[in-house]
Design an enzyme around this catalytic site. Structure first.
Site, PDB file in Angstrom:
ATOM      1  N   GLU A  71       0.850  -1.209  -0.030  1.00  0.00           N
ATOM      2  CA  GLU A  71       0.002  -0.047   0.025  1.00  0.00           C
ATOM      3  C   GLU A  71       0.898   1.130   0.198  1.00  0.00           C
ATOM      4  O   GLU A  71       0.460   2.254   0.824  1.00  0.00           O
ATOM      5  CB  GLU A  71      -0.972   0.060   1.231  1.00  0.00           C
ATOM      6  CG  GLU A  71      -1.966  -0.969   1.024  1.00  0.00           C
ATOM      7  CD  GLU A  71      -3.002  -1.144   2.236  1.00  0.00           C
ATOM      8  OE1 GLU A  71      -2.895  -0.217   3.169  1.00  0.00           O
ATOM      9  OE2 GLU A  71      -4.349  -1.364   1.901  1.00  0.00           O
ATOM     10  N   GLU A  75      -6.300  -7.714  -1.323  1.00  0.00           N
ATOM     11  CA  GLU A  75      -6.764  -8.056   0.083  1.00  0.00           C
ATOM     12  C   GLU A  75      -8.411  -7.635   0.157  1.00  0.00           C
ATOM     13  O   GLU A  75      -8.729  -6.488  -0.067  1.00  0.00           O
ATOM     14  CB  GLU A  75      -6.090  -7.006   0.850  1.00  0.00           C
ATOM     15  CG  GLU A  75      -4.818  -7.248   1.231  1.00  0.00           C
ATOM     16  CD  GLU A  75      -4.147  -6.230   2.472  1.00  0.00           C
ATOM     17  OE1 GLU A  75      -4.975  -5.794   3.081  1.00  0.00           O
ATOM     18  OE2 GLU A  75      -2.837  -6.346   2.329  1.00  0.00           O
TER      19      GLU A  75
END
Length: 555
Positions: A119, A194
């Protein structure tokens, strides 16, 4: 095997740098940290592997899995091409990557893809950093598919890098995000890297849950668009010891020991309604019948462990590393302990001499909680937003002690460089900074707990002093089973079983039990040591089911 039986074909795993390299030049890849054995086990069961070697992994771990010794460098800028950071990454990758290169798919192994960082689009402090990570992996022999993963906000920013497939992290599917992803990389495979099956919990909050119906409808929708999906988490597990991270915004909140996550497999590996729904859905995508679900081991309620011996905090100081004398407070990472790597976790005791009472102010320099004592009598607590105490007047010289706990470093966001712990600045008495400290490092490693076997334990007095260590025994017969420790009447502290740190407990919850895996137990006698800060009931009980607290739906 439970994953395979659920119809999943790929295991995704992080590599926590902080656990694999606890000190500069010291690497652990054995026993419970044997990454190669773990990846080979996945291959034996017939699973592919997506590897996420970081170096930053988030994962709600302390400092996002980065080792705390990096913070000894006052100028450190984590997750950038700051020289001190890239040098450390290169040393770690020099050890790690050669272990996984032979396990790549092109070499006959199970690793089909490798994720770069984690991320980065939500951090994006250095445009040259992601290319550096990509080159660091490829130059060491990584040549499988490279991925980046970002949440919706970070996706269009600096999270991606050319030559790596961008993927999405989310809990609710927004078709606009899929369009954005398609626009950035047309004609590419689509993946939700995810899909958050639940969420994590902080001390003092409620236990977060996502309904099985909401989960399965989103998973079904993702698959109906032909998008691959990775479940974060399939099994969450436990933040044993002091591994858990913390939130910074809007206020500091430390995370709990359980990482159950309301995932399809519970913390202790039990099947949940989510598991059965997923298995039913995934079975429709298989050409042959799924393997049988492995049988579950029963959980056990053992006889309570009665605490029969006690050691005060002050009695154990001679068992710590040599105390450090300093004119000014020194944060735990910069203490000259652990072979010059500083203290990573646990508690640090700061002591100095005062000659009068008055107003004691922390100036927000306590990270994260401090129990305050005068001549070893408790007078109050400092924590975030609780910044002033009154010190009673005494006669002559008195010892002022602050027992400071690192409750967990922030694991996400832009504050990573500010995660030094202990006392990070001056403490003021009547507006004058205190000086001349003696500093004890209480990181409570297994070696320290084992050394307490030589300590002067005393029979439990009628009113023992706190903070203190309490010693008891539990008995198991035959092959030990999993169980859950409950501590009714205790306040806040840490539990050690046979020297292993199970993690923190805290009566404010939500979590009310600690998971104790059967393999941590011996058949027969087991040593139980509890470090308690303020109050105790002198026995701990063992339950067959967890209690993670009052639940609240994820908003």
């Amino acid at each position: 095997m439970k994953m395979k039986a659920c119809g999943i074909n790929t295991l995704t795993t992080y590599v926590p740098w902080s656990l694999h390299q606890p000190e500069r030049g010291v690497f652990h890849f054995h026993t419970e940290l044997d990454l190669e054995a773990y990846i080979n086990l996945a291959a034996e069961i017939g699973l592919w592997v997506i590897l996420r070697p970081g170096p930053y992994i988030c994962s709600e771990l302390d400092l996002g899995g980065l080792p705390s010794w990096l913070l000894r460098d006052r100028s450190m800028r984590l997750r950038t091409t700051h020289l001190g950071f890239t040098e450390a990454v290169n040393q770690f990758f020099d050890k790690l990557i050669p272990k996984v290169v032979p396990l790549q798919y092109k070499k006959g192994g199970p690793i089909i893809a490798i994720q770069l960082e984690n991320e980065y689009g939500s951090f994006a402090m250095d445009s040259t950093y992601m290319p550096f990570i990509k080159e660091a992996l490829q130059s060491r022999g990584i040549n499988e598919l490279l991925l980046t993963s970002d949440n919706q906000k970070g996706l269009l920013k600096g999270g991606g890098v050319s030559g790596a497939l961008r993927t999405l992290n989310l809990q609710k599917l927004n078709l606009g995000d899929i369009k954005d992803l398609n626009a950035i990389q047309p004609k590419s495979p689509m993946m939700v890297m995810e899909y958050w099956t639940g969420w994590f919990d902080a001390w003092g909050d409620l236990h977060h849950v996502l309904s099985p119906e909401d989960m399965i409808s989103t998973v079904r929708e993702i698959l109906s668009h032909g998008i691959s999906i990775n479940l974060y988490m399939f099994h969450g597990g436990t933040n044993f010891g002091f591994m858990s991270g913390a939130l910074a915004n809007p206020v500091y909140k430390a995370l709990i020991t359980s990482y159950d996550y309301d995932a399809p497999l519970s913390e202790s590996g039990e099947y949940t309604p989510k598991y059965h729904l997923l298995r039913d859905l995934f079975s429709r995508y298989q050409s042959e019948a799924l393997p049988d679900m492995p049988a579950l081991r029963w959980k056990e309620t053992y006889e309570p462990a009665i605490m029969y011996q006690h050691l005060s905090l002050w009695d154990v100081l001679s068992f710590t590393e040599e105390p450090f004398k300093s004119p000014i407070p020194v944060n735990m990472e910069n203490l000259p302990v652990n072979n010059g790597n500083g203290q990573s976790s646990g508690y640090t005791l700061y002591e100095t001499t005062i000659t009068n009472g008055g107003s004691l102010k922390s100036g927000d320099n306590v990270r994260d909680r401090a129990l305050v004592f005068v001549d070893r009598h408790y007078i109050g607590i400092f924590k975030h937003r609780s910044l002033e105490l009154m010190v009673p007047e005494g006669k002559g010289k008195q010892t002022l002690s602050l027992l400071v706990e690192n409750c967990g470093r922030v694991h996400y966001g832009k504050d990573l460089d500010k995660q030094r712990k202990g006392l990070v600045g001056d403490i003021l008495l009547n507006n004058a900074p205190l000086r001349d400290f003696t500093i004890y490092s209480l990181d409570m490693k297994t070696s320290f707990i084992d050394s307490l076997n030589q300590a002067p334990w005393k029979s439990l007095p009628h009113s023992p002093s706190f903070p203190g260590f309490f010693l008891g025994r539990m008995f198991t017969y035959g092959y030990p089973s999993d169980t859950f420790i409950k501590l009714p009447g205790w306040g806040k502290g840490v539990v050690f079983i046979n020297g292993l740190n199970l993690g923190r407990y805290w009566s404010i919850g939500p979590q009310q039990t600690l998971y104790l895996p059967g393999p941590f137990l011996n058949s027969g006698v087991n040593q139980v040591i509890v470090f308690e800060e303020q109050e105790a009931d002198y026995k701990i009980t063992f339950e067959e089911a967890p209690d993670l607290g009052m639940a609240v739906d994820i908003q």
